[in-house]
Scaffold this motif. Structure first.
Motif, short mmCIF file in Angstrom:
data_model
loop_
_atom_site.label_atom_id
_atom_site.label_comp_id
_atom_site.label_asym_id
_atom_site.label_seq_id
_atom_site.Cartn_x
_atom_site.Cartn_y
_atom_site.Cartn_z
N GLU A 103 0.84 -1.21 0.00
CA GLU A 103 0.00 0.00 0.00
C GLU A 103 0.87 1.25 0.00
O GLU A 103 0.61 2.22 -0.72
CB GLU A 103 -0.94 0.04 1.22
N GLU A 104 1.92 1.24 0.82
CA GLU A 104 2.77 2.43 0.95
C GLU A 104 3.60 2.66 -0.32
O GLU A 104 3.92 3.81 -0.65
CB GLU A 104 3.68 2.32 2.17
N ARG A 105 3.93 1.56 -1.01
CA ARG A 105 4.67 1.72 -2.27
C ARG A 105 3.83 2.55 -3.25
O ARG A 105 4.32 3.47 -3.90
CB ARG A 105 4.98 0.33 -2.87
N ASN A 107 1.47 4.62 -2.34
CA ASN A 107 1.38 5.98 -1.78
C ASN A 107 2.58 6.82 -2.16
O ASN A 107 2.44 7.95 -2.62
CB ASN A 107 1.30 5.92 -0.24
N TYR A 108 3.77 6.26 -1.93
CA TYR A 108 5.00 7.05 -2.10
C TYR A 108 5.47 7.08 -3.55
O TYR A 108 5.86 8.13 -4.05
CB TYR A 108 6.14 6.48 -1.23
N LEU A 109 5.47 5.90 -4.21
CA LEU A 109 6.15 5.82 -5.51
C LEU A 109 5.19 6.02 -6.67
O LEU A 109 5.61 6.39 -7.75
CB LEU A 109 6.88 4.48 -5.65
N HIS A 129 9.29 1.52 3.00
CA HIS A 129 9.84 0.36 3.72
C HIS A 129 9.35 0.39 5.17
O HIS A 129 9.47 1.41 5.85
CB HIS A 129 11.37 0.37 3.68
N LYS A 130 8.80 -0.71 5.63
CA LYS A 130 8.22 -0.75 6.98
C LYS A 130 8.79 -1.93 7.76
O LYS A 130 8.06 -2.77 8.30
CB LYS A 130 6.68 -0.84 6.88
N GLU A 131 10.12 -1.96 7.84
CA GLU A 131 10.79 -3.06 8.53
C GLU A 131 10.34 -3.19 9.99
O GLU A 131 10.28 -4.28 10.55
CB GLU A 131 12.32 -2.83 8.47
N THR A 185 2.29 5.46 15.92
CA THR A 185 0.96 5.34 15.32
C THR A 185 1.17 5.18 13.83
O THR A 185 1.70 6.08 13.17
CB THR A 185 0.11 6.61 15.58
N HIS A 186 0.78 4.03 13.32
CA HIS A 186 1.03 3.74 11.92
C HIS A 186 -0.30 3.47 11.21
O HIS A 186 -1.09 2.65 11.68
CB HIS A 186 1.96 2.52 11.80
N THR A 187 -0.52 4.19 10.13
CA THR A 187 -1.79 4.03 9.41
C THR A 187 -1.51 3.86 7.93
O THR A 187 -1.74 4.78 7.14
CB THR A 187 -2.69 5.28 9.61
N1 IYR Z 1 1.23 6.24 6.09
C1 IYR Z 1 2.49 6.59 5.48
C2 IYR Z 1 2.69 8.06 5.33
C3 IYR Z 1 2.71 8.88 6.55
C4 IYR Z 1 1.71 9.81 6.71
C5 IYR Z 1 1.73 10.67 7.77
I1 IYR Z 1 0.31 12.11 7.86
C6 IYR Z 1 2.76 10.58 8.73
O1 IYR Z 1 2.79 11.46 9.81
C7 IYR Z 1 3.76 9.65 8.58
C8 IYR Z 1 3.69 8.78 7.49
C9 IYR Z 1 3.67 5.96 6.23
O2 IYR Z 1 3.45 5.41 7.31
O3 IYR Z 1 4.78 6.01 5.75
#
Ligand code: IYR
Length: 237
Positions: A103-105, A107-109, A129-131, A185-187
């Motif tokens: 999902e994050e790939r 989002n970012y790329l 990358h979410k190691e 906090t990871h979303t």
């Molecule tokens: N969810 C993504 C991006 C991200 C978004 C916010 I708003 C943040 O404060 C930190 C990250 C990620 O976890 O990389």
């Protein structure tokens, strides 16, 4: 307006239907209040979001205590519309990492997060990358219960679900920090994969997830400052 019953609340009719009990409350003198408040503020100001975890295990009991503390949060109509799923199983953590990174790939790329958003994140140094999702000994996923599902198939409304879960999340973070654990906090967005992966029922939606553990000894965090009081507080007196 007049009432036909004496203060204190509740009326005898209400009390007969829904029992009230005396509040447990300790009145402190002001010096003690200031001392506690200053200690709490100083301790909370040392909390930082951590993305670099030691792989050292954390006893399950500590996670249970933090969830129990979080679950004291106030909630709309006292519905307590939350479920905390605590994961230490390495294969489940790996599956979460794989799905979150995909999902994050995007989002970012593939720019699902636009340039303005990515620029706002630049000081944090985050990428897809979410190691930490595999390294942290625990991941807790907080699910919001959009409605209550009764055993007989009926539904009951929940109220202020996001507000209630937001407060519970705040208490959870404070409880972890208070006991000496680090979290983030990871979303990863969207988070729907967590419902399937963790086999949660239809009334639940992922709200936020928390990798939890000890920070790596050499952990670095962005050099951020918090807004001063006069920028976040308006007083009318
Ligand atoms: N969810 C993504 C991006 C991200 C978004 C916010 I708003 C943040 O404060 C930190 C990250 C990620 O976890 O990389």
């Amino acid at each position: 307006m007049t009432t036909d019953y004496e203060f204190p609340y509740p009326s005898p009719e209400l009390a007969a239907q829904h029992p009230f009990v005396p509040l447990e409350f300790e009145r402190l003198d002001e010096a003690e209040m200031v001392a506690r408040a200053e200690r709490f503020r100083a301790h909370m100001s040392t909390r930082r979001s951590v993305r670099m975890f030691a792989s050292e295990p954390v006893p399950r009991h500590l996670i249970e205590l933090a969830i129990d503390a979080a679950s004291t949060a106030p909630s709309g109509a006292h519905k307590q519309p939350w479920t905390f799923v605590a994961i230490s199983d390495p294969s489940v953590k790996r599956a979460i990492r794989m799905a979150a990174e995909e999902e994050e790939r995007v989002n970012y790329l593939e720019n699902r997060m636009n340039d303005e958003w990515q620029q706002a994140l630049a000081p944090l140094g985050t990428d897809h990358h979410k190691e930490f999702l595999e390294r942290a000994p625990w991941i807790v996923v907080l699910f919001e219960q959009r409605y209550e599902q009764l055993a007989n198939g009926d539904r009951r409304k929940n109220y202020y679900v996001k507000e209630s879960c937001g407060i519970a999340a705040g208490l959870f973070i404070a409880a972890l920090h208070h006991m000496g654990l680090a979290t983030l906090t990871h979303t990863p967005s969207p988070m729907a994969f967590l419902t399937t992966l963790l086999a949660r029922p239809d009334n639940e939606r992922p709200f936020v997830m928390f990798p939890i553990g000890y920070p790596m000894p050499s952990t670095l965090v962005p050099d951020l400052a918090r807004k001063p009081l006069d920028e976040v507080m308006v007083v009318l007196e």
